[in-house]
Design a protein around this motif. Structure first.
Motif, mmCIF file in Angstrom:
data_model
loop_
_atom_site.group_PDB
_atom_site.id
_atom_site.type_symbol
_atom_site.label_atom_id
_atom_site.label_comp_id
_atom_site.label_asym_id
_atom_site.label_seq_id
_atom_site.Cartn_x
_atom_site.Cartn_y
_atom_site.Cartn_z
ATOM 1 N N PHE A 129 0.777 -1.146 0.100
ATOM 2 C CA PHE A 129 0.124 -0.107 -0.017
ATOM 3 C C PHE A 129 0.856 1.314 0.004
ATOM 4 C CE2 PHE A 129 -3.828 -2.431 0.810
ATOM 5 C CZ PHE A 129 -4.547 -1.723 0.006
ATOM 6 N N LYS A 130 1.827 1.186 0.708
ATOM 7 C CA LYS A 130 2.860 2.227 0.688
ATOM 8 C C LYS A 130 3.352 2.719 -1.087
ATOM 9 C CE LYS A 130 4.978 1.428 4.759
ATOM 10 N NZ LYS A 130 6.194 0.746 5.777
ATOM 11 N N ARG A 131 3.594 1.630 -1.714
ATOM 12 C CA ARG A 131 3.934 1.690 -3.173
ATOM 13 C C ARG A 131 2.758 2.138 -4.089
ATOM 14 N NH1 ARG A 131 6.767 -3.086 -1.967
ATOM 15 N NH2 ARG A 131 5.061 -4.507 -3.222
ATOM 16 N N SER A 132 1.560 1.394 -3.642
ATOM 17 C CA SER A 132 0.329 1.368 -4.551
ATOM 18 C C SER A 132 -0.463 2.758 -4.340
ATOM 19 C CB SER A 132 -0.488 0.089 -4.526
ATOM 20 O OG SER A 132 0.159 -0.919 -4.662
ATOM 21 N N TYR A 133 -0.572 3.136 -3.132
ATOM 22 C CA TYR A 133 -1.397 4.340 -2.748
ATOM 23 C C TYR A 133 -0.576 5.529 -2.271
ATOM 24 C CZ TYR A 133 -5.997 2.439 -3.407
ATOM 25 O OH TYR A 133 -7.367 1.970 -3.769
#
Length: 377
Positions: free
Chosen positions: A172-176
């Motif tokens: 989620f750090k990378r995706s959002y």
């Protein structure tokens, strides 16, 4: 031309949501939870648990009609986002709920002016992630500047995300574009159902081999679908191959055999996951549910179209090294794994991806929301 029309309609939709949001700016924030539901069977008791504490409103898409009606029967207010009246009333509920929870990407969230006293949570519809999404989605990278700005507004609307592991938190750090502070290591609430049902799984004299492939857009079945006819012919009389295709996948003719069972595509996979001895899948997050419910049963990842899929959609970096056994690329490799007599152990995989899925995730999620509701956070 079609893409330009779709983009124009989405811009008009965003404008419409912003106008509705402005009209609701005067609304007082109420001590209630607004739950956005787009995935059936992703709840498994969480909404009921929240209802025991607070008023709950559910905004749902048509794919969740049956579940929404059940919730309505137990006193939950529901509104269908796929209707004009439901959307208008839904935006009002979003504008006045102290806590908002979404199980997916909802475009409307990026155009609502949430107040400082409101908190928005992402409760993703999957325990883990094999394919890339959000900012890493290969298809999204090719979209227009306006599209990307719209995506970013939705990602920025979230304050926190509930996850089951540090691994998923990193995704989620990378995706959002989330920060460490936005990651809540509570466990995935829906998995409580799987954990608490493990001991009740009935054993049979058949080896149940469950095949659950994901959906590919604009891709021929021959490029990725398992050769069901050949595989069934190589299995023993003690094997039952159960096949559940994605609802959007259609086959003109399904192979018929005594050891093959075709599961209705709209039926929940949860009960089949619990009784399966082997799961064959590709890029589906069902892999994480299976190993959690079946820590000593066989997971087979079948990726015949890995290069194409990684180029068009994207696969999480280094995910292959996490799997309990090597990825299979041919039917023969699948048969070799099925005939392997070595003891299955999914412990390492579960430690990485199901770290906090211990059957108590729902209580931790409710506790987090209670702290927000009571002003303790």
């Amino acid at each position: 031309m079609k893409h330009l029309l779709v983009s124009f309609l989405k811009e008009r939709y965003s404008w419409f949501i912003r106008q509705l949001s402005k009209k609701n700016q005067h609304c007082d924030v109420l001590k209630q939870v607004c739950y956005l539901m787009s995935f059936p069977n992703n709840n498994h008791g969480l909404i009921e648990a929240l209802k025991n504490e607070y008023d709950v409103v559910v905004l749902y898409t048509k794919s969740c009609e049956e579940e929404a009606r059940y919730l309505q029967n137990i006193g939950v207010s529901i509104y269908c986002l796929d209707t004009m009246s439901g959307l208008v009333r839904g935006v009002r509920q979003l504008s006045q709920s102290k806590v908002v929870i979404a199980d997916n990407y909802f475009a409307c969230l990026g155009d609502i002016s949430f107040k400082e006293t409101q908190t928005v949570y992402q409760l993703w519809h999957a325990t883990g992630a094999i394919k890339q999404f959000g900012l890493e989605d290969k298809t999204a990278m090719k979209r227009s500047k306006k599209d990307k700005e719209r995506f970013r507004r939705v990602y920025d609307a979230f304050d926190y995300v509930f996850v089951a592991s540090e691994r998923m938190g990193d995704v989620f750090k990378r995706s959002y574009g989330f920060s460490d502070e936005q990651i809540l290591l509570t466990g995935f609430a829906r998995t409580d159902y799987l954990v608490n049902q493990m001991e009740q799984t009935q054993q049979t004299d058949k080896r149940h081999i469950l095949y659950l492939p994901t959906y590919r857009e604009n891709s021929s079945l021959e490029n990725w679908l398992l050769d069901i006819e050949y595989l069934s012919g190589q299995l023993s009389q003690q094997d039952l191959l159960q096949v559940k295709l994605h609802p959007h996948v259609t086959m003109t003719q399904k192979f018929a055999a005594k050891n093959v069972e075709w599961i209705v595509s709209t039926q929940s996979a949860d009960d089949y996951i619990k009784q399966a001895d082997v799961l064959i899948t590709d890029y589906s997050s069902v892999a994480f549910d299976f190993t959690l419910a079946n820590p000593e049963k066989q997971l087979i990842m079948y990726w015949p179209d890995e290069m194409i899929y990684n180029k068009t959609t994207g696969i999480q970096q280094a995910i292959k090294q996490d799997f309990p056994q090597p990825v299979a690329y041919t039917t023969l490799e699948i048969l070799n794994q099925l005939n392997d007599t070595q003891k299955i152990d999914n412990q390492k995989f579960n430690q990485l991806w199901n770290t906090y899925n211990d059957g108590k995730a729902t209580s931790r999620v409710v506790r987090e929301i209670k702290e927000v509701m009571d002003g303790e956070k």
